[in-house]
Scaffold this motif. Sequence first.
Motif, PDB file in Angstrom:
ATOM      1  N   LYS A 185      55.506  46.017  40.367  1.00 38.73           N
ATOM      2  CA  LYS A 185      55.211  45.552  39.054  1.00 38.73           C
ATOM      3  C   LYS A 185      56.018  44.237  38.739  1.00 38.73           C
ATOM      4  N   SER A 197      47.406  41.937  35.387  1.00 33.17           N
ATOM      5  CA  SER A 197      48.161  43.267  35.265  1.00 33.17           C
ATOM      6  C   SER A 197      49.740  43.021  34.774  1.00 33.17           C
ATOM      7  N   GLU A 198      50.219  41.497  34.991  1.00 30.98           N
ATOM      8  CA  GLU A 198      51.872  42.208  34.291  1.00 30.98           C
ATOM      9  C   GLU A 198      51.973  39.924  34.270  1.00 30.98           C
ATOM     10  N   LYS A 211      45.267  41.174  38.229  1.00 30.34           N
ATOM     11  CA  LYS A 211      44.431  43.143  38.301  1.00 30.34           C
ATOM     12  C   LYS A 211      43.739  43.178  39.677  1.00 30.34           C
ATOM     13  N   GLU A 222      47.411  42.650  43.003  1.00 28.85           N
ATOM     14  CA  GLU A 222      49.177  42.847  43.233  1.00 28.85           C
ATOM     15  C   GLU A 222      49.859  43.245  43.986  1.00 28.85           C
ATOM     16  N   THR A 223      49.592  42.307  45.332  1.00 24.62           N
ATOM     17  CA  THR A 223      50.524  42.353  46.153  1.00 24.62           C
ATOM     18  C   THR A 223      51.148  40.803  46.153  1.00 24.62           C
ATOM     19  N   SER A 280      50.740  38.829  37.427  1.00 25.13           N
ATOM     20  CA  SER A 280      50.178  39.004  38.775  1.00 25.13           C
ATOM     21  C   SER A 280      48.472  39.253  38.575  1.00 25.13           C
TER      22      SER A 280
END
Length: 397
Positions: free
Chosen positions: A105, A385-386, A79, A82-83, A77
């Motif tokens: 997350k 982000s992840e 930054k 995040e959807t 995912s």
Amino acid sequence: MDTGRSSQLTERVRRMPASSNSGILPLEVLFDVLVRLPAKELCRLRIVCQPWQSLTSDPLFMKTHVARHRETFFLASFKDDETHIHIMDFAGNVIKQIGIPAGHKVLCTRLDLVCVATNKNSCHVLNPVTGDVYNLPKSPAEEHTYHVNLRKPFTSFAFGHVASTGEYKVLRMFNRPGFTDLGIPQLCEVITVKGGTGQARWRGKQSREFFVECQKANSGVVVNGVVYFLIDSVYDSMIIGGDGAGIHPDFICSFDLEVEEWREDIQGPISRNFVYDMDFPDEYIAIWDQLSLAELKGYLVLVYHQSYRSSTIDLWYLIDYETRTWIKQYSIQIESFVPVRECKVKPLLVLDDGRIVVWLGSTGLLLIYDPRTSTFAEVEMRRLSEVGLYTGSVLSL
């Protein structure tokens, strides 16, 4: 291709007219030729003709292809988005995009299913192939219904696979209701992910005396069906004297998903070799924030990102759980490669040539470290982000 395997091909594939294959290769030979190609090339070849698409979409073909190639893809995912989560190859090409609920997350896993969660008691398991979404119930196990921990639930989830049974299970940990409420046991529950929603309930399990690390949301690492946690950093002020004497920052707890029981805790290698200096007490306390867990090549790895006296990342492998044997496989100098303020360094994967894929959580960068030259190379893609790993067949997507 042997006749036994040929007979297992679905009727849809076996009944293809001989002319549909242009009369060049028998089905058995075509199978053996195409199954040798990487997934990326097969996805392109599918558009050649309908029979090739049917053959490469056959369950037996895909199963044989996965067993032969063992390809691994990123589950990421970004930054700036995040959807969605994205299944990607190592060149940054997006193979499939999947929508996820806002605020969730991606758990760092290495499976063919995807788990997304929040620290406020919401968890979903996604099947990228079928598109099914398993919404896990928020309600607690029956025996935990009126427990004080559930007044303001702060949760941590771990998702794993039990090889012996083929089951997928989620472990849920409830944090303490208050920062200083150490006398209240930590709630632990397990659920088995089945083929749809509403078919399973959480099962209450043994509580722990000491809290595991739930402050870092979704911090559990799963290795061969066992979930590992670091001890909660609330104990960092108690390690020298006081009620928490003897608790070390590299104290590791583990939960066996197969038998659904906590195993005996183990001490990591850092505190064994660390000499406490009365002149630098904060240096020992700071270790709590310099440790993380990872899984590499089927081993639990303790990541020690030193920042006080040197800028290095040590990777300690747990070689034998029973004897508590740790071996430091890598010591990586990072002064000129990793930003000074980076506080979340996570190794993801060791490639076949020995290079290590490393994710920098704070900056979102993805790097590849080459131990032969002690150099880093940045993977060109948007900031992450992840990130986890996807091991399913992209042919089925």
